[in-house]
Every structure is written in structure tokens, then in C-alpha cells.
Design a protein around this motif. Structure first.
Motif, short mmCIF file in Angstrom:
data_model
loop_
_atom_site.label_atom_id
_atom_site.label_comp_id
_atom_site.label_asym_id
_atom_site.label_seq_id
_atom_site.Cartn_x
_atom_site.Cartn_y
_atom_site.Cartn_z
N LYS A 25 42.87 53.17 26.84
CA LYS A 25 42.50 52.20 27.86
C LYS A 25 41.74 51.02 27.27
CE LYS A 25 42.32 55.58 31.65
NZ LYS A 25 41.45 56.22 32.68
N LEU A 26 40.84 51.31 26.33
CA LEU A 26 40.03 50.23 25.76
C LEU A 26 40.87 49.26 24.93
CD1 LEU A 26 36.80 52.10 24.56
CD2 LEU A 26 37.03 50.59 26.52
N LEU A 27 41.79 49.79 24.14
CA LEU A 27 42.55 48.96 23.21
C LEU A 27 43.91 48.54 23.75
CD1 LEU A 27 41.72 50.81 19.86
CD2 LEU A 27 40.52 48.92 20.97
N ASP A 28 44.06 48.60 25.05
CA ASP A 28 45.29 48.11 25.67
C ASP A 28 45.44 46.62 25.35
OD1 ASP A 28 47.44 47.41 27.19
OD2 ASP A 28 46.67 48.25 29.07
N SER A 29 46.55 46.26 24.74
CA SER A 29 46.77 44.87 24.31
C SER A 29 46.78 43.89 25.47
CB SER A 29 48.09 44.77 23.54
OG SER A 29 49.18 45.20 24.35
N GLN A 30 47.01 44.39 26.69
CA GLN A 30 46.99 43.51 27.85
C GLN A 30 45.57 43.18 28.28
OE1 GLN A 30 49.79 42.25 29.08
NE2 GLN A 30 51.00 43.42 27.58
N ILE A 31 44.60 43.98 27.80
CA ILE A 31 43.19 43.80 28.22
C ILE A 31 42.31 43.32 27.06
CG2 ILE A 31 41.18 44.96 29.20
CD1 ILE A 31 43.10 46.94 30.53
N TYR A 32 42.52 43.93 25.89
CA TYR A 32 41.63 43.67 24.76
C TYR A 32 42.40 42.95 23.65
CZ TYR A 32 38.26 44.45 21.00
OH TYR A 32 37.36 44.29 19.97
N SER A 33 41.74 41.98 23.02
CA SER A 33 42.33 41.26 21.89
C SER A 33 41.30 41.19 20.77
CB SER A 33 42.74 39.84 22.30
OG SER A 33 43.17 39.10 21.17
N LYS A 34 41.72 41.64 19.58
CA LYS A 34 40.81 41.62 18.43
C LYS A 34 40.59 40.20 17.91
CE LYS A 34 44.17 42.24 14.69
NZ LYS A 34 44.53 43.06 13.51
N HIS A 35 41.39 39.25 18.36
CA HIS A 35 41.24 37.87 17.90
C HIS A 35 40.21 37.10 18.73
CE1 HIS A 35 44.79 38.60 15.49
NE2 HIS A 35 45.47 38.97 16.57
N LYS A 36 39.72 37.70 19.77
CA LYS A 36 38.75 37.04 20.64
C LYS A 36 37.36 37.61 20.38
CE LYS A 36 37.69 36.15 25.52
NZ LYS A 36 38.08 36.42 26.92
N ALA A 37 36.39 36.72 20.18
CA ALA A 37 35.02 37.16 19.93
C ALA A 37 34.47 37.90 21.15
CB ALA A 37 34.13 35.97 19.60
N PRO A 38 33.62 38.90 20.95
CA PRO A 38 33.10 39.69 22.07
C PRO A 38 32.29 38.90 23.08
CG PRO A 38 32.68 40.79 19.98
CD PRO A 38 33.15 39.41 19.66
N SER A 39 31.71 37.78 22.65
CA SER A 39 30.84 37.03 23.54
C SER A 39 31.03 35.54 23.32
CB SER A 39 29.37 37.42 23.30
OG SER A 39 28.49 36.62 24.04
N SER A 40 30.72 34.77 24.35
CA SER A 40 30.80 33.32 24.22
C SER A 40 29.67 32.78 23.36
CB SER A 40 30.75 32.66 25.61
OG SER A 40 29.57 33.04 26.30
N SER A 41 28.57 33.52 23.28
CA SER A 41 27.46 33.15 22.41
C SER A 41 27.63 33.85 21.07
CB SER A 41 26.13 33.53 23.05
OG SER A 41 26.08 34.93 23.32
N ALA A 42 26.74 33.57 20.13
CA ALA A 42 26.85 34.15 18.79
C ALA A 42 26.62 35.66 18.83
CB ALA A 42 25.84 33.49 17.86
N VAL A 43 27.47 36.39 18.15
CA VAL A 43 27.36 37.85 18.07
C VAL A 43 26.38 38.19 16.95
CG1 VAL A 43 28.60 40.01 17.68
CG2 VAL A 43 29.72 38.11 18.87
#
Length: 300
Positions: A25-43
Motif C-alpha cells: 500500500k505504501l509503495l503503490d506507484s499510483q500514490i508514492y513516487s521516489k522522485h518527489k521530495a517528502p516535504s515542500s520544505s527542506a528535509v
């Protein structure tokens, strides 16, 4: 104590979500993308080094080699699974899952070589916590540069540094810092023994460096090595001094013992040249005089 008693002491929910279901469920490509940073602010990425072994320090190639563990910890809200009623509060995931999540893409920017151990499989550890915290651990071998100054050889100290940073993200997207939860974020797992050096200190620090693409956080760890000079004292200084003392016997011979005096002088000179040359062949060629050369020259 039987199996039934254990089940009573440690009850488990029969309808909890298994690890496989959570990961799917977490790594469903329709929901999660590894190319997108986790936050809009600095991680914020917290880093910690565990030194397993320092293999060598070489004056010939101006570098040092070590085995170490790199720990990174950051928060990824997109990987939080509190709402999935998981059977566990944290999950240790496989390497295939590691390749599917976002990472800060960290690296040693000044290393000559860096390889993750693969004995027999790739040494990458990944744990995911229910609140979205991600903990990664790599075991790798690194060869880094050393700033060699042999002017005081063999009573010298040498500094070797490694620079760790996010290769892809500047401070607007990733902030790197040493793990403040520990007093010393860089430490050895066991006493380190080197044949030629003692470790004087290990000094971690963080600096900010400006590149054309922006500012980057760099985590710098500097290893300071103090050379063990006893071997050089016993193998070079003591034989050299004894050779010189023996050559002084020529002054006690009579003025007519010219062959004996000549033989002592020539043998002493040849012994000095051989002894000095054997030491110098094991060191890099530099454009300045080393301390060992100065001391022998003074005696000559």
C-alpha cells in the motif's frame, strides 16, 4: 512455560495488517513516487558514522582506507503507516524496497573510491517506522585523500578528511547535519590498531559550501594520525649513531695506520648511504628536507 501461556502473555490482533500488505500500500506507484521530495520544505537528514576498521594510511599515494557504517535518519510523511493498523511499529525492509523510496542521494564528494560491501549480498539496511521516520545503514569501504606534510617525519602528524553531502539536493531541499542525539556522531566500534600510526583525534564538523547551483551542507570528518616513531628510531637512528661512533675509532689509531683509518671511514660512509637510502625509498619524493634527513646530516 507452554505455547498457550506465551500467547496469553503476548496477544496479537488477528486482523492487523501484515508487513507485505503495508509495503504494498505504501509503495503503490499510483500514490508514492521516489522522485518527489517528502516535504515542500527542506528535509532534515541526520547522519552518523560508525568506524569499523582503518585499513591503511599510505604516504606513497597520499590516502587512507577504512571500513565504516553510514547511518542516515529522516522523516518521510508519505511513508507513515499508523493508519494502516500494522502488526508492527517498525519494519525492516529489503533492498528492493530501498530502491523504491526517496533518498537524499548522499555521497563522499572527495573520495577516491567508495564501494558498498556485498558479502554475500549488498550490505544495505533499511527500517521504516510507523510515524514515517526512515533509518538507513550502509556498510562500505572508502578510500579518501590525506594532506601529507613530511617535514617533521618521523615525528609527524597527518590529517585525512572525508566530505559527505547530498549530491542532488541543495539546502533548499535537503539539510544535512550530524546526529545531535549522540555526543560524538563519529566513533569507532572497536579499538583501532595501525602498524605505523596512532589515532590522535576524530573531528566532525558541518560547513556550508556555495556551488553554481546553490548552497550545500557538507559534513566533514577529519582523522588526525600521529606516527609511531619507535621503529624508525630502532631501525635508522640507532644504527646510524652506532656507525658514526664506530667511525670515531679511526681517531684513536696511530698516524701510520692509514689503511685501517681509510677502511673505517669508507665503511661508515657506505653504511650510512645504504641505511639512509633504504628509508627514503619507502617514502614519496618531496621537494623539502625531512626531519630524519636533517638529523642524519647533522651527525655526518
Amino acid at each position: 512455560m507452554g505455547t498457550l501461556d506465551l500467547e496469553v502473555l503476548a496477544p496479537r490482533e488477528s486482523n492487523c495488517t501484515t508487513d507485505t500488505q503495508v509495503v504494498t500500500k505504501l509503495l503503490d506507484s499510483q500514490i508514492y513516487s521516489k522522485h518527489k521530495a517528502p516535504s515542500s520544505s527542506a528535509v532534515l537528514v541526520r547522519v552518523e558514522f560508525w568506524i569499523q576498521q582503518i585499513i591503511s594510511v599510505s604516504e606513497i599515494t597520499n590516502d587512507f582506507e577504512l571500513d565504516m557504517y553510514i547511518n542516515e535518519l529522516w522523516d518521510d510523511p508519505n511513508l507513515s503507516f499508523k493508519h494502516l493498523n500494522s502488526c508492527k511499529d517498525n519494519m525492516t525492509m529489503s533492498q528492493s524496497c530501498f530502491r523504491k523510496i526517496w533518498t537524499p542521494n548522499s555521497c563522499f564528494v572527495n573520495s577516491k573510491k567508495a564501494l558498498i560491501h556485498d558479502s554475500p549480498s549488498e550490505s544495505v539496511f533499511l527500517t521504516l517506522f510507523s510515524n514515517g521516520s526512515v533509518w538507513t545503514n550502509y556498510r562500505l569501504r572508502v578510500k579518501g585523500p590525506c594532506t601529507m606534510d613530511l617535514a617533521k617525519f618521523p615525528m609527524d602528524e597527518q590529517s585525512c578528511s572525508l566530505i559527505y553531502e547530498s549530491f542532488s539536493y541543495n539546502i533548499d531541499q535537503v539539510r544535512m547535519q550530524w546526529n545531535s542525539a549522540r555526543r560524538n556522531p563519529v566513533y569507532s566500534l572497536a579499538p583501532i590498531q595501525l602498524p605505523d600510526f596512532d589515532i590522535k583525534k576524530i573531528e566532525p564538523k558541518r560547513i556550508m559550501v556555495k556551488y553554481p547551483a546553490g548552497n550545500w551542507d557538507e559534513l566533514v570528518v577529519t582523522f588526525t594520525f600521529r606516527r609511531r616513531y619507535v621503529w624508525y628510531f630502532l631501525q635508522c637512528f640507532v644504527p646510524t649513531y652506532l656507525t658514526i661512533f664506530i667511525s670515531w675509532v679511526a681517531f684513536s689509531l696511530g698516524p701510520n695506520a692509514i689503511p685501517a683509518r681509510t677502511m673505517l671511514g669508507v665503511n661508515a660512509l657506505l653504511a650510512m648511504i645504504f641505511q639512509f637510502g633504504s628509508i627514503m625509498r619507502s617514502l614519496p619524493r618531496v621537494s623539502y628536507i625531512k626531519a630524519i634527513g636533517k638529523s642524519i646530516t647533522v651527525w655526518l
